[in-house]
Design a protein around this motif. Sequence first.
Motif, short mmCIF file in Angstrom:
data_model
loop_
_atom_site.label_atom_id
_atom_site.label_comp_id
_atom_site.label_asym_id
_atom_site.label_seq_id
_atom_site.Cartn_x
_atom_site.Cartn_y
_atom_site.Cartn_z
N GLY A 176 0.82 -1.21 0.00
CA GLY A 176 0.00 0.00 0.00
C GLY A 176 0.85 1.26 0.00
N TYR A 177 1.89 1.26 0.84
CA TYR A 177 2.80 2.42 0.89
C TYR A 177 3.54 2.61 -0.43
CZ TYR A 177 2.20 3.45 5.86
OH TYR A 177 1.68 3.81 7.07
N SER A 178 3.74 1.54 -1.19
CA SER A 178 4.46 1.66 -2.46
C SER A 178 3.67 2.47 -3.49
CB SER A 178 4.80 0.27 -3.01
OG SER A 178 3.64 -0.38 -3.50
N LEU A 179 2.40 2.76 -3.21
CA LEU A 179 1.59 3.60 -4.10
C LEU A 179 1.79 5.09 -3.85
CD1 LEU A 179 -1.64 1.45 -4.00
CD2 LEU A 179 -0.29 1.91 -6.04
N LYS A 180 2.60 5.45 -2.86
CA LYS A 180 2.81 6.86 -2.52
C LYS A 180 3.28 7.71 -3.71
CE LYS A 180 4.82 9.95 0.98
NZ LYS A 180 4.48 11.09 0.19
N PRO A 181 4.25 7.25 -4.50
CA PRO A 181 4.66 8.08 -5.66
C PRO A 181 3.51 8.34 -6.63
CG PRO A 181 6.27 6.32 -5.28
CD PRO A 181 5.10 6.06 -4.37
N ILE A 182 2.62 7.40 -6.77
CA ILE A 182 1.47 7.60 -7.66
C ILE A 182 0.54 8.66 -7.08
CG2 ILE A 182 -0.61 6.49 -8.61
CD1 ILE A 182 1.09 3.89 -8.70
N LEU A 183 0.26 8.58 -5.78
CA LEU A 183 -0.59 9.59 -5.14
C LEU A 183 0.07 10.96 -5.16
CD1 LEU A 183 -2.04 7.64 -2.09
CD2 LEU A 183 -3.10 8.09 -4.28
N ASP A 184 1.40 11.01 -4.95
CA ASP A 184 2.12 12.28 -5.01
C ASP A 184 2.02 12.89 -6.40
OD1 ASP A 184 2.85 12.02 -2.35
OD2 ASP A 184 4.89 11.33 -2.79
N ALA A 185 2.14 12.05 -7.43
CA ALA A 185 2.02 12.55 -8.81
C ALA A 185 0.61 13.08 -9.07
CB ALA A 185 2.37 11.44 -9.79
N MET A 186 -0.40 12.38 -8.55
CA MET A 186 -1.78 12.84 -8.71
C MET A 186 -1.98 14.18 -8.00
SD MET A 186 -3.73 9.20 -8.25
CE MET A 186 -5.41 9.81 -8.40
N TRP A 187 -1.40 14.31 -6.80
CA TRP A 187 -1.49 15.57 -6.04
C TRP A 187 -0.86 16.71 -6.85
CZ3 TRP A 187 -3.22 17.07 -1.12
CH2 TRP A 187 -2.76 18.31 -0.68
N ASN A 188 0.36 16.49 -7.34
CA ASN A 188 1.07 17.53 -8.08
C ASN A 188 0.33 17.92 -9.35
OD1 ASN A 188 3.12 17.62 -6.16
ND2 ASN A 188 4.35 16.09 -7.23
#
Length: 110
Positions: free
Chosen positions: A87-99
């Motif tokens: 689940g934590y490995s999805l952080k870069p994807i969520l960060d990209a969505m945020w940006n």
Amino acid sequence: MAAAAKELPACPVETTLTLISDKWKVLILRDLMPGTKRFGELKKSIGSVSQKVLTAQLREMEQSGLLTRTVYPEVPPRVEYTLTDLGYSLKPILDAMWNWGEAYKAQKQG
């Protein structure tokens, strides 16, 4: 989970979308990134999701290995949800969505 692996699409993007394609799942991931939360905390932070839908989404995410559910033998029972390493490995994807979302909002507002 072996049966679920057979059903995964060949395309890696489609596989990712299969796991997080629901609006609520992305928001659950967002809210669990800082750490463990109880069911009530998740429901309150997400907002308009119904208890039934939130429960279903959390169960699906647990089955796919994105989070763990811990039940404490208390009265009333206390249930906590925590992201797994997967689940934590999805952080870069969520960060990209945020940006991307921030850039889109800035473009539309300015």
